[in-house]
Design an enzyme around this catalytic site. Structure first.
Site, PDB file in Angstrom:
ATOM      1  N   LYS A 288       0.861  -1.192   0.000  1.00  0.00           N
ATOM      2  CA  LYS A 288       0.000   0.000   0.000  1.00  0.00           C
ATOM      3  C   LYS A 288       0.893   1.237   0.000  1.00  0.00           C
ATOM      4  O   LYS A 288       1.674   1.443   0.923  1.00  0.00           O
ATOM      5  CB  LYS A 288      -0.898  -0.001   1.247  1.00  0.00           C
ATOM      6  CG  LYS A 288      -1.614   1.340   1.516  1.00  0.00           C
ATOM      7  CD  LYS A 288      -2.540   1.296   2.733  1.00  0.00           C
ATOM      8  CE  LYS A 288      -3.126   2.670   3.040  1.00  0.00           C
ATOM      9  NZ  LYS A 288      -4.017   2.678   4.215  1.00  0.00           N
ATOM     10  N   ASP A 293      -2.784  10.315   3.231  1.00  0.00           N
ATOM     11  CA  ASP A 293      -4.177   9.888   3.396  1.00  0.00           C
ATOM     12  C   ASP A 293      -4.958  10.914   4.205  1.00  0.00           C
ATOM     13  O   ASP A 293      -4.897  10.950   5.425  1.00  0.00           O
ATOM     14  CB  ASP A 293      -4.212   8.513   4.098  1.00  0.00           C
ATOM     15  CG  ASP A 293      -5.624   7.981   4.288  1.00  0.00           C
ATOM     16  OD1 ASP A 293      -6.555   8.533   3.659  1.00  0.00           O
ATOM     17  OD2 ASP A 293      -5.791   7.011   5.051  1.00  0.00           O
ATOM     18  N   LYS A 300     -10.562  12.881   7.462  1.00  0.00           N
ATOM     19  CA  LYS A 300     -10.093  12.581   8.810  1.00  0.00           C
ATOM     20  C   LYS A 300     -10.107  13.853   9.655  1.00  0.00           C
ATOM     21  O   LYS A 300      -9.971  14.955   9.115  1.00  0.00           O
ATOM     22  CB  LYS A 300      -8.638  12.080   8.749  1.00  0.00           C
ATOM     23  CG  LYS A 300      -8.462  10.682   8.201  1.00  0.00           C
ATOM     24  CD  LYS A 300      -6.985  10.290   8.200  1.00  0.00           C
ATOM     25  CE  LYS A 300      -6.779   8.900   7.641  1.00  0.00           C
ATOM     26  NZ  LYS A 300      -7.376   7.827   8.425  1.00  0.00           N
ATOM     27  N   ASP A 311       1.515   6.610   5.348  1.00  0.00           N
ATOM     28  CA  ASP A 311       0.546   5.621   4.859  1.00  0.00           C
ATOM     29  C   ASP A 311       1.049   4.862   3.624  1.00  0.00           C
ATOM     30  O   ASP A 311       0.335   4.068   3.039  1.00  0.00           O
ATOM     31  CB  ASP A 311      -0.785   6.334   4.556  1.00  0.00           C
ATOM     32  CG  ASP A 311      -1.985   5.467   4.853  1.00  0.00           C
ATOM     33  OD1 ASP A 311      -1.841   4.483   5.597  1.00  0.00           O
ATOM     34  OD2 ASP A 311      -3.074   5.773   4.329  1.00  0.00           O
ATOM     35  N   ASP A 370     -12.258   6.742   3.349  1.00  0.00           N
ATOM     36  CA  ASP A 370     -11.038   6.604   4.149  1.00  0.00           C
ATOM     37  C   ASP A 370     -10.566   5.145   4.236  1.00  0.00           C
ATOM     38  O   ASP A 370      -9.468   4.878   4.709  1.00  0.00           O
ATOM     39  CB  ASP A 370     -11.288   7.185   5.550  1.00  0.00           C
ATOM     40  CG  ASP A 370     -10.008   7.480   6.309  1.00  0.00           C
ATOM     41  OD1 ASP A 370      -8.930   7.426   5.686  1.00  0.00           O
ATOM     42  OD2 ASP A 370     -10.102   7.767   7.520  1.00  0.00           O
ATOM     43  N   GLU A 372      -9.269   3.339   2.041  1.00  0.00           N
ATOM     44  CA  GLU A 372      -8.713   3.365   0.691  1.00  0.00           C
ATOM     45  C   GLU A 372      -7.600   2.346   0.473  1.00  0.00           C
ATOM     46  O   GLU A 372      -7.335   1.942  -0.656  1.00  0.00           O
ATOM     47  CB  GLU A 372      -8.216   4.780   0.351  1.00  0.00           C
ATOM     48  CG  GLU A 372      -6.801   5.118   0.832  1.00  0.00           C
ATOM     49  CD  GLU A 372      -6.621   5.102   2.343  1.00  0.00           C
ATOM     50  OE1 GLU A 372      -7.628   5.176   3.073  1.00  0.00           O
ATOM     51  OE2 GLU A 372      -5.459   4.996   2.798  1.00  0.00           O
ATOM     52  N   ARG A 374      -7.336  -0.802   1.250  1.00  0.00           N
ATOM     53  CA  ARG A 374      -7.809  -2.089   0.715  1.00  0.00           C
ATOM     54  C   ARG A 374      -8.192  -1.963  -0.758  1.00  0.00           C
ATOM     55  O   ARG A 374      -8.127  -2.938  -1.495  1.00  0.00           O
ATOM     56  CB  ARG A 374      -8.986  -2.588   1.565  1.00  0.00           C
ATOM     57  CG  ARG A 374     -10.194  -1.714   1.546  1.00  0.00           C
ATOM     58  CD  ARG A 374     -11.145  -1.983   2.706  1.00  0.00           C
ATOM     59  NE  ARG A 374     -10.638  -1.422   3.962  1.00  0.00           N
ATOM     60  CZ  ARG A 374     -11.242  -1.550   5.137  1.00  0.00           C
ATOM     61  NH1 ARG A 374     -12.362  -2.240   5.244  1.00  0.00           N
ATOM     62  NH2 ARG A 374     -10.727  -1.011   6.223  1.00  0.00           N
TER      63      ARG A 374
HETATM   64  N1  BES Z   1      -4.309   4.784   6.863  1.00  0.00           N
HETATM   65  C1  BES Z   1      -5.436   4.510   7.654  1.00  0.00           C
HETATM   66  C2  BES Z   1      -5.177   3.571   8.826  1.00  0.00           C
HETATM   67  C3  BES Z   1      -4.205   4.018   9.876  1.00  0.00           C
HETATM   68  C4  BES Z   1      -4.668   4.452  11.102  1.00  0.00           C
HETATM   69  C5  BES Z   1      -2.852   3.937   9.679  1.00  0.00           C
HETATM   70  C6  BES Z   1      -3.777   4.805  12.081  1.00  0.00           C
HETATM   71  C7  BES Z   1      -1.963   4.309  10.662  1.00  0.00           C
HETATM   72  C8  BES Z   1      -2.427   4.736  11.861  1.00  0.00           C
HETATM   73  C9  BES Z   1      -6.520   3.850   6.789  1.00  0.00           C
HETATM   74  O1  BES Z   1      -6.540   4.233   5.460  1.00  0.00           O
HETATM   75  C10 BES Z   1      -7.832   4.211   7.365  1.00  0.00           C
HETATM   76  O2  BES Z   1      -8.156   5.356   7.331  1.00  0.00           O
HETATM   77  N2  BES Z   1      -8.546   3.244   7.886  1.00  0.00           N
HETATM   78  C11 BES Z   1      -9.822   3.447   8.465  1.00  0.00           C
HETATM   79  C12 BES Z   1     -10.756   2.385   7.970  1.00  0.00           C
HETATM   80  C13 BES Z   1     -12.190   2.617   8.342  1.00  0.00           C
HETATM   81  C14 BES Z   1     -12.724   3.804   7.599  1.00  0.00           C
HETATM   82  C15 BES Z   1     -12.973   1.377   8.020  1.00  0.00           C
HETATM   83  C16 BES Z   1      -9.687   3.360   9.980  1.00  0.00           C
HETATM   84  O3  BES Z   1      -8.939   2.526  10.475  1.00  0.00           O
HETATM   85  O4  BES Z   1     -10.289   4.177  10.659  1.00  0.00           O
HETATM   86 ZN    ZN Z   2      -4.797   4.865   4.683  1.00  0.00          ZN
HETATM   87 MN    MN Z   3      -7.649   5.953   5.128  1.00  0.00          MN
END
Ligand code: BES
Ligand code: ZN
Ligand code: MN
Length: 525
Positions: A288, A293, A300, A311, A370, A372, A374
């Site tokens: 990834k 992000d 966010k 990210d 968010d 993204e 996956r």
């Molecule tokens: N890049 C983030 C996940 C992340 C969180 C990485 C904290 C490093 C530290 C990812 O893209 C994300 O935003 N995930 C969301 C998924 C949710 C919307 C299902 C999350 O974990 O909140």
């Molecule tokens: Zn992310």
């Molecule tokens: Mn994200």
């Protein structure tokens, strides 16, 4: 840092700083156990130089606890540094990796440019600390310890340790004959282990240097350039594609993430084809590479958003692993794919409710823009399969849920194939990295069923790491596959004695070791 390997006796080594490890042992003394740290060297000169302080009870040899002695009597070295490993029952080769890192991080801010790190003499090292793995771990730890994240500070001083030597003497004194020469590795074997340590430590740091770059300095295009430059240097075949190719391949999931950004996406493809090997496994490494992000339209909160420059750590891990693979030359074919994009809100950005068609043909209902990571990995996995990958491993900073479950102590790991996972688990013993296997399952697959399309990109509040993994499984299909969620591991928030605050380079070493295990399963046609 210029690494060297020495076979000299410790008391003869003329160096600014000689580091020796110690273990935390205790002796029974009345009602209480009395700490009695023991140095991991049979050198009489070193032991006598440290005898008074070691007997004082002031130093416990706790993990990474340091003690400095100036002008140690009877030694050619100007300083003697003792680095603790902790209790014998808990010591592994990984403790040596950290001790070497600790020695470097002790040396660096003091402006000392020369460090010799002593391992137990060959005649002394038991099965607990086998010489070759220890040499390798010490060099890796030293390189990892030498990295600092202050790239853009105008007053940055390059305090790097200029000369780092691993010293491994055949026996405790110059005259004493080696007790068991047949069991000891040869100098050639030790040199090979040393050389591997240099490659692996430098590759991990290369990944860290990419992760450290801010979003404005490392766009998907620039990440592609950096990967391509590295690939040319180490002799990998490579290509970096952008928007046109992504459309041509019908990577609708990948494209959907980048469509809201002014920065074009980059599809980075690195190939390692060892000469003479056509059959056997083709390992697909998929990372990834979200260079920033924001969350997109599902934006966010601003607090901590700056962290989302990391990210792309999964992609960087794959690039770092491919560098090490190119230089270590295992006899197995490897393909590295990084899906790099910037996730931004914009008039053109994708919206919750949109339906995207992935490269595999599966339709995805976007619930949260968010989620993204996956999406880009889904098309990366399909693409790796289309290029012939027989085994897949992906890595990404995927979910906050994984951080909630495992914190910063373990990465999350998932697999659809126990045998493949066993190879990964065995790799962890060598890499010293910690991953914990989490479940996939029908129940989680149920959570991501969509009313309008095949699947949706989020599965509600519960089991967020597992629903993300279950989403990816849809694209890995039946191909043996491992998914690594490194959201809690990719960035170190608090400095440790052996590693700086900042990008960790996690997963580079484990992925490399996993790849090397497939050499054994080789089929030459
Ligand atoms: N890049 C983030 C996940 C992340 C969180 C990485 C904290 C490093 C530290 C990812 O893209 C994300 O935003 N995930 C969301 C998924 C949710 C919307 C299902 C999350 O974990 O909140
Ligand atoms: Zn992310
Ligand atoms: Mn994200």
């Amino acid at each position: 840092m210029k690494p060297e390997l020495s076979f000299a006796n410790l008391h003869e080594i003329d160096t600014e700083l000689l580091a020796v490890m110690a273990i935390d042992t205790q002796i029974a003394g009345g009602s209480e156990a009395i700490p009695q740290p023991v140095l991991l060297t049979a050198s009489e000169a070193v032991n006598s130089a440290a005898a008074t302080i070691m007997a004082s009870g002031e130093y416990k040899a706790a993990p990474n606890e340091t003690l400095l002695i100036h002008a140690p009597a009877g030694l050619a070295a100007k300083r003697l540094l003792i680095v603790g490993l902790g209790k014998p029952s808990k010591i592994t080769v990984h403790s040596v990796r950290n001790a070497a890192g600790t020695a470097v991080r002790f040396t660096k801010p003091r402006g000392i440019r020369e460090l010799t790190f002593a391992l137990p003499e060959l005649a002394q090292s038991g099965s607990l600390l086998p010489p070759c793995p220890c040499v390798r771990a010490a060099v890796e730890g030293a390189f990892v310890g030498d990295f600092d994240a202050d790239t853009y500070r105008s007053d940055r001083k390059d305090l790097s340790v200029q000369s780092f030597t691993v010293a491994i003497a055949p026996s405790g004194t110059a005259t004493e004959p080696n007790q068991s020469p047949t069991q000891n590795p040869s100098q050639v074997e030790l040199k090979v282990a040393f050389g591997e340590g240099v490659i692996i430590g430098e590759s991990q740091n290369f990944a860290r240097s990419l992760v450290n770059e801010p979003g404005n300095k490392l766009t998907p295009t620039i990440l592609g350039q950096r990967a391509g430059q590295m690939a040319s240097e180490v002799g990998l075949r490579w290509e970096v594609f952008s928007t046109d190719k992504i459309h041509e391949l019908k990577m609708g999931a990948f494209w959907s993430v980048s469509q809201g950004s002014e920065e074009p996406p980059a599809l980075i493809v690195l190939r390692y084809d060892p000469p003479g090997i056509r059959g056997g496994p083709l390992l697909g490494l998929v990372g990834k590479g979200i260079t920033f992000d924001t969350g997109g339209i599902s934006i966010k909160p601003s607090e901590n958003m700056e962290k989302m420059k990391y990210d792309m750590a999964g992609g960087a891990a794959m690039i770092g692993a491919m560098r090490a693979i190119a230089l270590l030359k295992p006899k197995v074919r490897v393909l590295g794919i990084v899906c790099a994009a910037e996730n931004m809100p914009d008039g053109k950005a994708q919206k919750p409710g949109d339906v995207q068609t992935a490269m595999s043909g599966k339709t995805i209902e976007i619930i949260n823009t968010d989620a993204e990571g996956r999406l880009v990995l889904a098309d990366g996995l399909t693409y790796a399969k289309s290029l012939g990958a027989t085994h897949l491993i992906d890595a990404g900073t995927l979910t906050g849920a994984c951080v909630v479950a495992l914190g910063t102590a373990n990465g999350g790991a998932f697999s659809n194939n126990d045998e493949t996972y066993e190879h990964f688990n065995a790799a962890l013993a060598t890499s010293g990295e910690k991953f914990w296997r989490l479940p996939l399952g029908e129940e989680y697959a149920e959570q991501i069923k969509s009313d309008i399309g095949d699947i949706k990109n989020t599965g509600g509040r519960s089991a967020g790491a597992s629903t993300a993994a279950e989403f990816l499984r849809v694209f890995a299909e039946e191909t043996p596959w491992i998914h690594l969620d490194i959201a809690g591991m990719a960035w170190i928030e608090e400095k440790r004695p052996y590693i700086a605050k900042g990008p960790s380079g996690v997963a580079v070493r484990s992925i490399l070791e996993w790849v090397r295990r497939y050499e054994a399963a080789l089929v030459i046609e």
